[in-house]
Write an enzyme that holds these catalytic residues in place. Structure first.
Site: not given
Length: 260
Positions: A36, A71, A133
């Site tokens: 990506e 991250h 969630r």
């Protein structure tokens, strides 16, 4: 955050792909990798959504989760500040479109990468992923909407319709959350398991603490090292930052390294 490789030139592609593939096999038993576009210095902005089994969908504002280490999120705030005009509504509409397209029911989080205006280019945002969630950082959205997301989640799971419409959702003030992890920031946020010999959390108006540890509890090396979440709300972002600083100063955790 595992397995990410940034490639700046074609010469680096094969080596990075092979390394990511090896890590994928080691951790997940499958070799697939995908490519990506790499965005330089984007902001991590997400949208809270709800859907019920009656076809109703709403979004409840935005959150900024750009302050991270390895991250993984460390500080989150709602609403996401300094967005270009119209971006929040556009993100909300796209988030609902994603949830509706897959017939989603329950609480969910649509995560985006947001690139602000720069060098004459308009701001843009890109779909990153959907978390099906409640997120750890859902608390800041609860604070600015004054809605109980857990209660709403149970209501939806029981087959009832959402208790509010999009038009009834209003946000006020600003909320910030800090994750208190048993980690040593001076060694690259490495895990710091051990016994909490003392924990005293700040209290007062606009301060909330969600945690599961008390004095003399042990933070194990085998489980998530999140000690708790310190959340504040105030009428403005400036006031929220000031209240958070005070809450941090008035919170004491001893016995191990932590991110407070």
């Amino acid at each position: 955050g595992r397995g990410m490789r940034v490639v700046y030139s074609p010469d680096e592609a094969q080596e990075a792909f092979d390394a990511a593939t090896r890590e994928a096999i080691a951790y997940f038993g499958r070799p697939e990798a995908y490519l990506e576009k790499y965005l330089v210095k984007p902001r991590h902005v997400e949208v809270q959504v709800f859907g019920d089994s009656h076809g109703n969908y709403v979004y409840l504002g935005t959150r900024d989760c750009s302050v991270q280490r390895r991250h993984q999120k460390l500080i989150e705030e709602a609403p996401a500040p300094f967005l270009s005009p119209g971006i929040e509504q556009a993100m909300g509409e796209q988030a609902i479109a994603v949830a509706r397209a897959c017939g989603y029911t329950n609480a969910g989080t649509i995560e985006m990468l947001y690139v602000p205006e720069h060098d004459g280019h308009d701001s843009m945002f890109y779909f990153l992923e959907m978390n099906t969630r409640l997120q750890v950082e859902h608390c800041v959205s609860e604070e600015i909407t004054r809605r109980d997301f857990v209660a709403e989640q149970i209501r939806v799971a029981c087959g009832e319709p959402l208790s509010f419409t999009q038009e009834e959702i209003a946000t006020s003030g600003h909320s910030i959350e800090v994750r208190i992890n048993a980690e040593n920031a001076s060694t690259g946020f490495s895990p710091s398991p051990g016994t909490i010999t003392k924990i005293e959390v700040a209290q007062g108006p606009g301060i909330r603490f969600d945690g599961g540890y008390e004095t003399n509890d042990e933070v194990s090396q085998y489980y998530d090292n999140l000690i708790g979440k310190l959340i504040v709300w105030a009428p403005t972002r400036k006031d929220s930052i000031a209240r958070l600083i005070r809450a941090i100063e008035e919170t004491t955790i001893e016995g191990l390294h932590h991110t407070l």
